[in-house]
Scaffold this motif. Structure first.
Motif, PDB file in Angstrom:
ATOM      1  N   LYS A   2       0.855  -1.188   0.000  1.00  0.00           N
ATOM      2  CA  LYS A   2       0.000   0.000   0.000  1.00  0.00           C
ATOM      3  C   LYS A   2       0.893   1.241   0.000  1.00  0.00           C
ATOM      4  O   LYS A   2       1.795   1.360   0.834  1.00  0.00           O
ATOM      5  CB  LYS A   2      -0.890  -0.019   1.238  1.00  0.00           C
ATOM      6  N   THR A   4       1.105   5.406   0.150  1.00  0.00           N
ATOM      7  CA  THR A   4       0.372   6.606   0.562  1.00  0.00           C
ATOM      8  C   THR A   4       1.227   7.841   0.301  1.00  0.00           C
ATOM      9  O   THR A   4       2.422   7.849   0.609  1.00  0.00           O
ATOM     10  CB  THR A   4       0.031   6.535   2.065  1.00  0.00           C
ATOM     11  N   LYS A  14       3.506   0.448   2.800  1.00  0.00           N
ATOM     12  CA  LYS A  14       3.221  -0.606   3.771  1.00  0.00           C
ATOM     13  C   LYS A  14       3.353  -1.946   3.069  1.00  0.00           C
ATOM     14  O   LYS A  14       2.678  -2.209   2.072  1.00  0.00           O
ATOM     15  CB  LYS A  14       1.818  -0.426   4.350  1.00  0.00           C
ATOM     16  N   HIS A  19       6.316  -0.844   7.833  1.00  0.00           N
ATOM     17  CA  HIS A  19       6.071   0.493   7.284  1.00  0.00           C
ATOM     18  C   HIS A  19       7.377   1.134   6.837  1.00  0.00           C
ATOM     19  O   HIS A  19       8.276   1.348   7.649  1.00  0.00           O
ATOM     20  CB  HIS A  19       5.405   1.388   8.333  1.00  0.00           C
ATOM     21  N   GLU A 222      -3.725  10.330   0.249  1.00  0.00           N
ATOM     22  CA  GLU A 222      -4.385   9.290  -0.558  1.00  0.00           C
ATOM     23  C   GLU A 222      -3.476   8.073  -0.748  1.00  0.00           C
ATOM     24  O   GLU A 222      -2.259   8.209  -0.866  1.00  0.00           O
ATOM     25  CB  GLU A 222      -4.756   9.867  -1.938  1.00  0.00           C
ATOM     26  N   SER A 223      -4.087   6.891  -0.756  1.00  0.00           N
ATOM     27  CA  SER A 223      -3.330   5.639  -0.906  1.00  0.00           C
ATOM     28  C   SER A 223      -3.777   4.873  -2.129  1.00  0.00           C
ATOM     29  O   SER A 223      -4.925   4.988  -2.557  1.00  0.00           O
ATOM     30  CB  SER A 223      -3.561   4.732   0.311  1.00  0.00           C
ATOM     31  N   ILE A 224      -2.870   4.062  -2.668  1.00  0.00           N
ATOM     32  CA  ILE A 224      -3.258   3.061  -3.671  1.00  0.00           C
ATOM     33  C   ILE A 224      -2.732   1.707  -3.212  1.00  0.00           C
ATOM     34  O   ILE A 224      -1.715   1.618  -2.533  1.00  0.00           O
ATOM     35  CB  ILE A 224      -2.722   3.379  -5.082  1.00  0.00           C
ATOM     36  N   GLU A 225      -3.437   0.665  -3.596  1.00  0.00           N
ATOM     37  CA  GLU A 225      -2.993  -0.710  -3.332  1.00  0.00           C
ATOM     38  C   GLU A 225      -2.358  -1.234  -4.605  1.00  0.00           C
ATOM     39  O   GLU A 225      -2.868  -1.036  -5.688  1.00  0.00           O
ATOM     40  CB  GLU A 225      -4.194  -1.601  -2.979  1.00  0.00           C
TER      41      GLU A 225
END
Ligand code: NI
Ligand code: MN
Length: 226
Positions: A2, A4, A14, A19, A222-225
């Motif tokens: 993940k 961010t 992540k 982390h 904002e996050s992306i997977e």
């Protein structure tokens, strides 16, 4: 995995329960400092591409609070080791198998000094291989032929490239970089933070789209997977 965005070149990555924090520059960034509190950021490892203040400003405070290991070139690692922090020194072309995956410190064309002028070694980027996903964090860099070396060893799933121009590549060179690294999925960074690097978001995205590429410009936090 993940990812961010914390503004400028600051990202949280992540991987499983680990982390990573890239180039933390929060408290000095007017676009971010009211939204993101550095005391909330988790970090087991802090990866620093180079010594410039807009990449290292909050590294010491976050490392002190979290006990995170600072990963960077030998000169930057030594700088933080002398402050009593835990570090992992690397240098260009070298890889290390960390508990979360493999990290390679790769070439960047830029400069690297601490705010007081102290030498920060040569700047770099990171190729991170983990969970069957491979990403390239370019750091501050010009377009360079050395980028063509990366896909000879690693098939990338995502690249984080600077697009703000003036201090680094701009959009047009980042599109060529995307060709060199053979990766069409790009998160843009190092834009809008200062007057010199303000960009037209829609124009940048359109230019990538016209070459069959995807440029993502994430909102703060904002996050992306992947
Ligand atoms: Ni820089
Ligand atoms: Mn920078």
């Amino acid at each position: 995995m993940k990812i961010t965005f914390y503004g400028h070149n600051s990202f949280g990555i992540k991987i499983g329960d680990t982390h990573l924090l890239i180039d933390p520059f929060i408290t000095g960034n007017d676009l971010v400092k009211d939204t993101i509190d550095i005391n909330d950021l988790k970090a087991d490892f802090i990866l620093l591409t180079h010594a410039h203040q807009d990449h290292t400003l909050d590294a010491e405070a976050i490392a002190k609070r979290t006990g995170a290991i600072i990963v960077s070139n030998y000169e930057i690692a030594s700088h933080y080791e002398n402050k009593g922090l835990e570090v992992h020194p690397m240098n260009h072309g070298g890889s290390w198998d960390f508990e979360f995956g493999k990290v390679k410190y790769v070439n960047a064309i830029h400069t690297s000094s601490f705010p007081d002028g102290k030498y920060g070694g040569q700047p770099g980027g990171f190729v991170i291989e983990s969970e069957h996903k491979n990403i390239y964090v370019a750091g501050d860099t010009a377009l360079t032929m050395d980028m063509k070396l990366i896909p000879m060893r690693t098939q990338l799933d995502l690249a984080i490239l600077p697009i703000g121009d003036n201090f680094t590549m701009g959009v047009d060179d980042a599109i060529l970089a995307s060709d060199f690294i053979e990766c069409d999925k790009v998160i843009g960074c190092h834009y809008d933070t200062f007057g010199y690097i303000e960009i037209d978001h829609e124009d940048a995205k359109r230019k990538f789209y016209e070459k069959g590429k995807d440029l993502m410009l994430l909102d703060i936090g904002e996050s992306i997977e992947l």
